[in-house]
Write an enzyme that holds these catalytic residues in place. Structure first.
Site, mmCIF file in Angstrom:
data_model
loop_
_atom_site.group_PDB
_atom_site.id
_atom_site.type_symbol
_atom_site.label_atom_id
_atom_site.label_comp_id
_atom_site.label_asym_id
_atom_site.label_seq_id
_atom_site.Cartn_x
_atom_site.Cartn_y
_atom_site.Cartn_z
ATOM 1 N N SER A 134 -4.614 93.286 -82.770
ATOM 2 C CA SER A 134 -4.634 93.122 -81.303
ATOM 3 C C SER A 134 -3.247 93.096 -80.675
ATOM 4 O O SER A 134 -3.126 93.306 -79.466
ATOM 5 C CB SER A 134 -5.356 91.819 -80.959
ATOM 6 O OG SER A 134 -6.611 91.804 -81.583
ATOM 7 N N THR A 135 -2.245 92.830 -81.443
ATOM 8 C CA THR A 135 -0.896 92.860 -80.895
ATOM 9 C C THR A 135 -0.651 94.180 -80.187
ATOM 10 O O THR A 135 0.030 94.250 -79.171
ATOM 11 C CB THR A 135 0.135 92.668 -82.029
ATOM 12 O OG1 THR A 135 -0.268 91.561 -82.802
ATOM 13 C CG2 THR A 135 1.521 92.457 -81.488
#
Lengths: 383, 581
Positions: free
Chosen positions: B297-298
């Site tokens: 998700s970064t």
């Protein structure tokens, strides 16, 4: 101080002998003692003897050598001729005995034991041979009716044959070179000198072709990578380790690994411990002895004295030069001792005999004595 | 003299005369000739002896210069290296002199004795190996490098000929494992073989060594951007986290947002550069530069930045997240499905995969790829560290790739690379290549490349702060430092399938979010669920609290002033952004 007023045999000797030459020889002998102290103990230890075995014997041989040296230098040219004849005859007989009875060591018979003393007869044959050859050459000039030149060739063939049978190529080479030099000095036409050189070269080539260890040595010299050059390499390392001033007495390393450090490679051992300065000193001594004797020979009016002194000087000088050149990798490895420095009893006494004759022949003799001597010898059937 | 000769000549028989004239020539004064030839012999001898003398002198001169050279270089066998300092001057690597034992086999007289005595004094010497070495024909062999002065004294007392000592420079790393991956290490000859040490060699030091100039002169120390105190704090917290969550590996990185300097970098398990044997363990690679990972998700941060920067979307643009998104035979799910249309802000705070996929698709495949390329995510990132790995990028990039890459799957990058990308979208839009050396803001600006607009950067910072206020990064919100953050939980590929149990968690934080100075990345590899995390293994339960602890320790060290009673992000960041367009 020895007086000139009374003519004793000793004072006569003292004032006529070449004292500088004598001094140089004595210095060389003392130098040999010091270098023996450096070079021989490791060898003695290695073969399980007392460490000072070779040194003690070296010193022990000095005394008889010195007596021979001084004693011979008292002789007159005529006595020298006669003694040389005797010594040569005895030496040849001993070499023959060696060939018959001597033990075989490292593939050759060179030593014979008589009365508990090991004798290398070829050593004493050398100076006697040179004197005899010089005599024959001088006779050929003086009395052409005698077949002197043929006789000179004869004794050369005799000695060379015996030495090749031992076999001892080093001594053979030395004998051939000295004889050739005398042949040259005796005034042979240059074409013969060149011819002789050609024969020598052919002989060397034949040795290269037919004698494996000669071939091996020459190959290794030409191309060090082709075989084991351990001794020569170690010797060279010793020279560069030593540098100008050396590592100091006892600090040398080469002597521990060189099998012949007390004989053939004593020069390198000396360089490592005492430096190249010492080597240059030794070289200067040899050069002085040889050149001084040759210059005395040059000035001499007596043909025999000139030939014999020159021949002895050449024998001495060539032996020293070959040894030093082998040590310095200028020549292929050849077993040859450094006169008066290397260890060896027979060699030392024989050298003393040769150098004693050199001293005797270079003594200043009054012109009248020279003339009477030559006249005396000119009388047929006298000598 | 000649008189008798001339008298006798006529009486000579013809045969003998022939021989004589053949041998000696006719009408020659043989006495004079003989004298001349003795003179010739003298010249010949003089020449021969002169040659020998010259040879002796040559050897002496060569030998002397040889020995002088050797003594001159005795202390420089392993040549000196410059000290490596951290940004405050603390020593990270330095040279210490120590003796090394060597043998000269050709000078050794009794090899058995030498071997016996040496192995008795140095029991860790291998008898067979020492014997082999001493039996070689070489002039010089090493026997043992870097012995202690006491051992040197003992061996000297043995008095073995052909054995000697050379003083060598030995590299020492006082901070041990703390800087392992960063500093790298040197081999026994003091040549850099990894990390900054290798970089030093490839940047002139090796040339200096070869030229022989690097010996014992004082060399200018090399200053790194690293702050040893921060490094220690980071490593300490990561060690605790690794143990607590039973993670396979833990790594972390602190970088200066404005200069690209890397202030701390830890990758556990690490090694002690003083013990080079550990460094070769493949498990101990530097996971931040040498490993490439799907960052999860970064990456949504980058996806949203792309959409905001293109101007096609704003924070309130709605995206359909009512259920799973179908793409061919694949279905994209959310961990916590919203079940409704969500705004772009909510895509970030809820960390919605479906939302991020729709954001990326709305920009198109080509734009997505070009944006990531612009942010340096598709090319190998090279820094001072020689160890680097190229990212794994899909060869054919279709819509499905864009869908998965939008939430950080299907592309594997080096974490340091991701840090650089995030950095660019929060620092006002400048892509700054990261560095391990000290760098000023001016220098960084000269290198920087604008990749997004300032407003985009402001909005991303707002989103990250919002995420710490209401989203997944709440547990890291250390009071006073106004932290912003983004979590990432990437499922690892096990046997060709994404695993729900094995995850690579990351947490990216910026502090402070209104005016970012530093970025922190914390990664935990395969953390396990604990009772206190209710068995959850997502990033918010392990990487985030770890990040919070790290921040609480390092923020004071970094000189960040705590500020309390700050307004929420909406007022502080968004309003300020609108105020200065």
């Amino acid at each position: 101080m020895i007086s000139r007023e009374q003519r004793t045999p000793f004072s006569e000797w003292w004032w006529t002998v070449d004292r500088l030459l004598l001094a140089a020889i004595v210095v060389l002998m003392l130098g040999g003692v010091i270098l023996s102290l450096a070079a021989s103990p490791p060898v003695a230890t290695r073969i399980g003897l007392d460490s000072f075995h070779f040194f003690n014997r070296h010193v022990m041989f000095l005394l008889p050598s010195f007596i021979v040296l001084i004693g011979v230098s008292f002789l007159s040219p005529r006595q020298i001729r006669r003694s040389a004849l005797v010594v040569f005859a005895v030496s040849v007989a001993l070499i023959m005995a060696t060939l018959l009875f001597g033990p075989e060591v490292k593939g050759s018979r060179r030593w014979i034991t008589i009365l508990g003393i090991n004798i290398q007869a070829s050593e004493s044959a050398k100076p006697a041979f040179v004197v005899l050859a010089a005599w024959l050459f001088s006779e050929s000039a003086r009395r052409p009716e005698m077949p002197a030149t043929s006789m000179a060739v004869g004794i050369l063939l005799l000695l060379v044959t015996l030495l090749v049978m031992e076999p001892d190529f080093g001594q053979t080479m030395l004998i051939l070179m000295s004889w050739g030099a005398l042949f040259f000095i005796a005034g042979m036409r240059i074409v013969w000198v060149l011819g002789l050189a050609g024969v020598a070269a052919a002989g060397l080539f034949a040795a290269y072709l037919f004698v494996p260890h000669v071939a091996g040595r020459i190959k290794r010299f030409m191309n060090p990578a082709s075989g084991d050059t351990y001794q020569v390499d170690t010797a060279m390392e010793a020279f560069s380790n030593g540098g100008w001033l050396g590592l100091g007495p006892g600090e040398g390393i080469a002597k521990r690994s060189l099998p012949d450090s007390h004989t053939d490679f004593v020069f390198a051992v000396g360089a490592e411990e005492f430096g190249i300065v010492l080597c240059l000193g030794i070289l200067a001594l040899y050069a002085f002895i040889v050149l001084r004797t040759l210059s005395r020979a040059y000035a001499s009016e007596d043909l025999f004295a000139r030939f014999a002194a020159a021949g002895l000087a050449i024998l001495f000088g060539v032996q020293a030069a070959i040894n030093m050149a082998v040590n310095l990798q200028l020549l292929p490895a050849k077993g040859m001792t450094l006169p008066f420095i290397s260890y060896g009893g027979s060699s030392m006494v024989s050298l003393a005999y040769g150098v004693g004759m050199m001293l005797a022949l270079t003594r200043h003799r009054p012109q009248i004595e020279v003339e009477s001597a030559s006249r005396a010898s000119a009388t047929p059937g006298y000598a | 003299m000649t008189e008798p000769v001339t008298i006798r000549v006529p009486t000579e028989p013809w045969r003998r005369r022939l021989i004589r004239s053949l041998l000696y020539g006719n009408n020659v004064d043989r006495v004079a000739k003989a004298r001349a030839r003795v003179g010739f012999a003298m010249i010949a001898f003089a020449v021969v002896y002169a040659v020998i003398g010259i040879r002796l002198a040559t050897i002496a001169m060569v030998g002397d210069s040889h020995s002088a050279r050797r003594s001159g270089s005795q202390d420089a066998v392993a040549t000196a290296r410059p000290d490596i300092l951290d940004r405050n001057g603390a020593i990270l690597a330095t040279d210490v002199k120590s003796p090394s034992l060597f043998g000269e086999p050709r000078r050794i007289i009794d090899k058995d004795e030498a071997v016996e005595l040496l192995t008795a004094t140095l029991p860790d010497l291998d008898t067979i190996e020492v014997r082999d070495r001493l039996s070689s024909k070489k002039g010089f062999v090493w026997l043992k490098r870097e012995i202690t002065p006491q051992q040197q004294q003992e061996i000297r007392r043995l008095g073995i000929p052909g054995i000697g000592f050379l003083r060598e420079n030995r590299r020492i790393y006082p901070s041990g494992p703390a800087v392992s991956h960063l500093i790298g290490l040197v081999n026994i000859d003091n040549q850099g073989i990894a990390g900054i040490e290798k970089w030093l060699d490839s940047n002139g030091l090796a040339d200096l060594h070869r030229a022989g100039f690097a010996s014992d002169r004082l060399q200018q120390p090399v200053e790194l951007a690293i702050d040893l105190r921060v490094e220690h704090a980071l490593r300490d917290e990561l060690l605790k986290a690794q143990e607590k969550y039973k993670a396979k590996a833990a790594s972390g990185l602190v970088s200066n947002v404005r200069t690209g300097e890397i202030v701390a970098m830890v990758s556990l398990p690490d090694f002690d550069p003083n013990n080079p044997r550990e460094a070769h363990d493949p498990d101990r690679i530097n996971r931040l530069t040498t490993g490439v990972y799907e960052m999860g998700s970064t990456f949504k941060t980058l996806t949203l930045a792309m959409a905001l920067d293109a101007g096609k979307a704003n924070l309130n643009t709605l995206y359909d997240a009512r259920g799973a998104m179908r793409y061919g035979k694949f279905a994209i799910h959310d961990t916590h499905p919203a079940g409704r249309a969500i705004t772009l802000s909510e895509v970030f705070t809820l960390s919605s995969n479906v939302g991020a996929a729709r954001v990326a698709l709305s920009q198109g495949v080509e734009a997505h790829r070009a944006f990531l390329k612009k942010l340096g995510q598709l090319d190998r990132l090279r820094t001072e560290l020689p160890e680097s790995t190229a990212p794994i990028v899909p060869k054919r990039w279709g819509e499905l790739n864009t869908v998965t890459i939008s939430f950080g799957h299907g592309i594997a990058v080096a974490p340091l690379q991701a840090v650089m990308g995030i950095n660019a979208v929060i620092n006002g839009g400048y892509l700054i290549p990261p560095t391990f050396l000290k760098r000023t803001e001016q220098e960084a600006l000269a290198l920087a490349k604008r990749v997004v607009r300032k407003e985009t950067s402001d909005k991303i910072r707002y989103l990250m702060r919002l995420n710490a206020e209401v989203g997944t990064a709440k547990q890291a919100d250390v009071k006073g430092y106004y932290i912003g953050g983004k979590t990432g939980t990437a499922e690892k590929v096990v046997n060709g399938r994404y695993s729900k149990k094995q995850v690579l968690n990351s947490f990216t934080a910026i502090l402070p979010a209104d005016n970012p100075q530093y970025q922190l990345l914390v990664m935990l590899d395969e953390p396990k669920g604990l009772p206190e995390t209710h068995g959850f293994i997502t990033s918010g339960w392990n990487a985030v609290p770890t990040g919070g602890k790290v921040i609480a320790r390092i923020a004071p060290l970094l000189g960040l002033e705590p500020r309390f009673d700050l307004p929420p992000s909406e007022r502080l960041i968004l309003a300020a952004s609108r105020g200065t367009p």
